[in-house]
Write an enzyme that holds these catalytic residues in place. Sequence first.
Site, PDB file in Angstrom:
ATOM      1  N   CYS A 213       0.859  -1.182   0.000  1.00 28.13           N
ATOM      2  CA  CYS A 213       0.000   0.000   0.000  1.00 28.13           C
ATOM      3  C   CYS A 213       0.901   1.240   0.000  1.00 28.13           C
ATOM      4  O   CYS A 213       2.131   1.150   0.107  1.00 28.13           O
ATOM      5  CB  CYS A 213      -0.898   0.007   1.225  1.00 28.13           C
ATOM      6  SG  CYS A 213       0.007   0.158   2.803  1.00 28.13           S
ATOM      7  N   HIS A 275       4.464   1.916  11.850  1.00 32.19           N
ATOM      8  CA  HIS A 275       3.383   1.665  12.800  1.00 32.19           C
ATOM      9  C   HIS A 275       3.248   2.748  13.853  1.00 32.19           C
ATOM     10  O   HIS A 275       2.300   2.733  14.639  1.00 32.19           O
ATOM     11  CB  HIS A 275       3.601   0.307  13.476  1.00 32.19           C
ATOM     12  CG  HIS A 275       3.789  -0.798  12.501  1.00 32.19           C
ATOM     13  ND1 HIS A 275       5.028  -1.337  12.213  1.00 32.19           N
ATOM     14  CD2 HIS A 275       2.906  -1.441  11.701  1.00 32.19           C
ATOM     15  CE1 HIS A 275       4.889  -2.276  11.290  1.00 32.19           C
ATOM     16  NE2 HIS A 275       3.628  -2.360  10.953  1.00 32.19           N
ATOM     17  N   CYS A 297       3.098   5.818   9.026  1.00 27.86           N
ATOM     18  CA  CYS A 297       2.080   5.965   7.984  1.00 27.86           C
ATOM     19  C   CYS A 297       1.175   7.147   8.321  1.00 27.86           C
ATOM     20  O   CYS A 297       0.726   7.286   9.479  1.00 27.86           O
ATOM     21  CB  CYS A 297       1.259   4.685   7.886  1.00 27.86           C
ATOM     22  SG  CYS A 297      -0.137   4.811   6.754  1.00 27.86           S
ATOM     23  N   HIS A 325       0.321  -5.161  19.533  1.00 24.12           N
ATOM     24  CA  HIS A 325       0.699  -4.666  18.214  1.00 24.12           C
ATOM     25  C   HIS A 325       1.344  -3.298  18.364  1.00 24.12           C
ATOM     26  O   HIS A 325       0.934  -2.481  19.185  1.00 24.12           O
ATOM     27  CB  HIS A 325      -0.539  -4.572  17.308  1.00 24.12           C
ATOM     28  CG  HIS A 325      -0.216  -4.349  15.870  1.00 24.12           C
ATOM     29  ND1 HIS A 325       0.048  -3.097  15.356  1.00 24.12           N
ATOM     30  CD2 HIS A 325      -0.111  -5.211  14.832  1.00 24.12           C
ATOM     31  CE1 HIS A 325       0.305  -3.205  14.060  1.00 24.12           C
ATOM     32  NE2 HIS A 325       0.211  -4.478  13.717  1.00 24.12           N
ATOM     33  N   GLU A 327       1.264  -0.675  16.580  1.00 23.64           N
ATOM     34  CA  GLU A 327       0.390   0.476  16.341  1.00 23.64           C
ATOM     35  C   GLU A 327      -0.454   0.798  17.569  1.00 23.64           C
ATOM     36  O   GLU A 327      -0.564   1.960  17.966  1.00 23.64           O
ATOM     37  CB  GLU A 327      -0.520   0.213  15.138  1.00 23.64           C
ATOM     38  CG  GLU A 327      -1.426   1.392  14.830  1.00 23.64           C
ATOM     39  CD  GLU A 327      -2.398   1.128  13.698  1.00 23.64           C
ATOM     40  OE1 GLU A 327      -3.494   1.716  13.733  1.00 23.64           O
ATOM     41  OE2 GLU A 327      -2.055   0.345  12.795  1.00 23.64           O
ATOM     42  N   CYS A 395      -7.672   1.483   7.507  1.00 20.93           N
ATOM     43  CA  CYS A 395      -6.962   1.927   6.318  1.00 20.93           C
ATOM     44  C   CYS A 395      -7.721   1.532   5.047  1.00 20.93           C
ATOM     45  O   CYS A 395      -8.233   0.417   4.942  1.00 20.93           O
ATOM     46  CB  CYS A 395      -5.560   1.298   6.347  1.00 20.93           C
ATOM     47  SG  CYS A 395      -4.661   1.370   4.810  1.00 20.93           S
ATOM     48  N   SER A 423       2.196  -9.728  10.709  1.00 21.40           N
ATOM     49  CA  SER A 423       1.473  -8.704   9.950  1.00 21.40           C
ATOM     50  C   SER A 423      -0.008  -8.813  10.260  1.00 21.40           C
ATOM     51  O   SER A 423      -0.685  -9.763   9.854  1.00 21.40           O
ATOM     52  CB  SER A 423       1.710  -8.894   8.446  1.00 21.40           C
ATOM     53  OG  SER A 423       0.825  -8.092   7.697  1.00 21.40           O
ATOM     54  N   SER A 424      -0.551  -7.821  10.964  1.00 20.28           N
ATOM     55  CA  SER A 424      -1.955  -7.853  11.357  1.00 20.28           C
ATOM     56  C   SER A 424      -2.872  -7.864  10.146  1.00 20.28           C
ATOM     57  O   SER A 424      -3.816  -8.659  10.069  1.00 20.28           O
ATOM     58  CB  SER A 424      -2.271  -6.641  12.242  1.00 20.28           C
ATOM     59  OG  SER A 424      -3.646  -6.584  12.548  1.00 20.28           O
ATOM     60  N   SER A 467       1.893  -5.259   3.436  1.00 24.08           N
ATOM     61  CA  SER A 467       3.331  -5.135   3.677  1.00 24.08           C
ATOM     62  C   SER A 467       4.152  -6.164   2.906  1.00 24.08           C
ATOM     63  O   SER A 467       5.370  -6.235   3.085  1.00 24.08           O
ATOM     64  CB  SER A 467       3.620  -5.265   5.180  1.00 24.08           C
ATOM     65  OG  SER A 467       3.017  -6.424   5.712  1.00 24.08           O
TER      66      SER A 467
END
Length: 509
Positions: A213, A275, A297, A325, A327, A395, A423-424, A467
């Site tokens: 992305c 993140h 991001c 996580h 983030e 997102c 990777s969530s 990702s």
Amino acid sequence: MTGPDGMLYAPMRLETAALRRGLPDRPGLALRRTGVGPRRARSAVAGRRGGSGPVAVAGIGGGLAHGLAPGDVVVASEVRADPLTPYGPPPVLRMPDAALLAAALRRRGLRVHVGPVVTTHRLADGATRARLAATGALIADLESAWLLAGVSAPTACVRVVADTTAGALYRPSTVRRVRTALRVLPAVAAALAEWAAAHSVQRVVLASPRSFCAGVERAIAVVEQALRRHGPPVYVRKQIVHNARVVDDLRAQGAVFVDELDEVPDGALTVFSAHGVAPAVRQEAADRRLPVIDATCPLVTKVHAEARRFVGRGDTVLLIGHSGHEETDGTLGEAPEQIRLVPDPAAAETVRVDDPARVSYLVQTTLATDEAAEIIDALRRRFPALSGPGSDDICYATTNRQRAVTAVAGQADLVLVIGSANSSNSRRLVEVAERAGSRAYLVDDVGCVDLRWLDGAATVGVTAGASAPPGLVDELVAALTALGAGEVSEHTAAVEDVRFTLPKEVRQP
């Protein structure tokens, strides 16, 4: 499978006997001994009729590369003939699905290498062996190029190392090394049977959008530009994005990944990952006067800004996201005393707030949309005054990829999602595909695909987390095509044209 529709060639009687011991009762491969050497190999396939069934060659061979040991297995990424052969060498035959077969062999505890196999017209030793090794070939044999020449069906070649570069070919210990190699062949046969069964795949459907992305592209570009401008090392707190291939590639260029800032030397250039980080991390970097480039991001930055706004007006903020996580850790750090993590609907039913009239919610950007909606509904029932962000926190890329994989899963027997386990957004794609009714698996790359998953699957859906590099998808599609998938199509759920500006520290003048 009603009976063998493929062929497994083996040159010697001892090789054939060892392979037969490893084949299941219904292997999908008919085992045939061809005899030793190029002349017998050419004779064995003379007049062969074309067919769609898979064709494989297995046996022992002579190791060319340093470090190979008796009993090591070489899966051919390509089979080629020695250009000096007097028989007129056939074209090079490439095998993009070699990584799939190699993975099946590694699961059996074998030491496996993937690389070129070269066919010669006589046993290679001394100067000949050195010459062939210089071409990059890992192992030499006397038959494979001829046995597979002209085959239009899926092909495989597996050779087990008998003799090595450690000494002369003809010496007393050669017999012992050959026995070591022969003992490995039953496991090779079992893996080849799995490979043959995987040729049920007829069609590949790609989900679009998939892979990188805009936020991931931006974060990777930040590290690459920092390395170009300042030279290595550039220190990166946490993984820049959650993908093993990306991290390995950047590490090879000179990036150094650390868990915390106390691992960064004084004065070293430091990058914050995509993140985001908590204010305490930024303050630590400022206190140490570390030069920092922020690759967070912009959509994560938006969530942080919303957290500060809601907290500033006195709300308790309910952060919908997964514990641990990076983030969510960063967002919680904006105001640990006023932000509560709500990871699931059960937590939504029990979370406590200071004032039910002053409560708001935020969402981790990589959650599944239906997962977040269920939690938000539960919170609204408990807190009628609940307010949220002005626009969706999840997102756009996460939403687009989930919609695409939902559509693909509806027509696929199996969905393969490329992405790393941490990777969530990639894990959410697996869950979304399963909820849409398909079997689904998360794999780092083509080498992590289990051939047994493909047995009986006619249509395979393929996507990748935001990702994951697009090249990993290309490798997987090439492997599935080599297995026999005759059709590759694409389902497009959205077209993405979002681009994010780089931080000023690495922006081109």
